[in-house]
Scaffold this motif. Structure first.
Motif: not given
Length: 161
Positions: A110-115, A99-106
């Motif tokens: 970076e600050t909001e990714l983990v949450e 999910q992290y990699e998917k949202l990062k590609a979108e």
């Protein structure tokens, strides 16, 4: 005390040779390899005093997923319970990383990714938990174990009343 360690410890050949010369082993009972070893000794005598191996520094091996996992664990999002019998073989951390990699590609910052990823995986996890039946299926409903399990509230076992 000028003897070497090899003489004190000895090789298997010197031990068997000593047994034969002192009469503890009959010459007829000697092992098959003894005569061959005596006739064709090794070019270099086996030694037990080996040099210490070279100590090489351990290279740090880090993958991209390790950094992501560390972020989730430092944020308190690491899930400790893993079902090893799960046919999917996907742990919650694997789902977090995907999910992290998917949202990062979108393009999520970076600050909001983990949450955001934690919230998304948490909702999937709670939906899956709600779909699972709460009471276990028992073969013999009259047994004592079945009665105890029927009365137990396993979902809220750690909540104080």
């Amino acid at each position: 005390m000028a003897s070497s360690r090899l003489e004190r410890i000895g090789t298997i050949f010197t031990r068997v040779e000593g047994l034969i010369t002192r009469g503890a082993m009959k010459p007829d009972d000697r092992p098959l390899w003894f005569d061959i070893y005596k006739r064709f000794p090794p070019l270099t005598e086996p030694k037990f005093a080996k040099p210490l191996p070279e100590i090489k520094p351990i290279r740090p091996i880090l993958y991209e997923e390790d950094v992501v996992r560390a972020k989730f664990h430092s944020a308190g999002q690491g899930y400790g319970v893993i079902n090893m019998l799960s046919p999917t073989g996907e742990t919650p951390i694997k789902k977090l990383v995907k999910q992290y990699e998917k949202l990062k590609a979108e393009g999520v910052p970076e600050t909001e990714l983990v949450e955001k990823v934690s919230a998304a995986v948490d909702t999937q996890y709670t939906q899956r938990q709600e779909a699972v039946p709460q009471k276990p299926i028992v073969k013999n409903p009259d047994s004592v174990t079945a009665q105890v399990l029927a009365e137990a509230d396993l979902k809220n076992i750690f909540i104080e009343k």
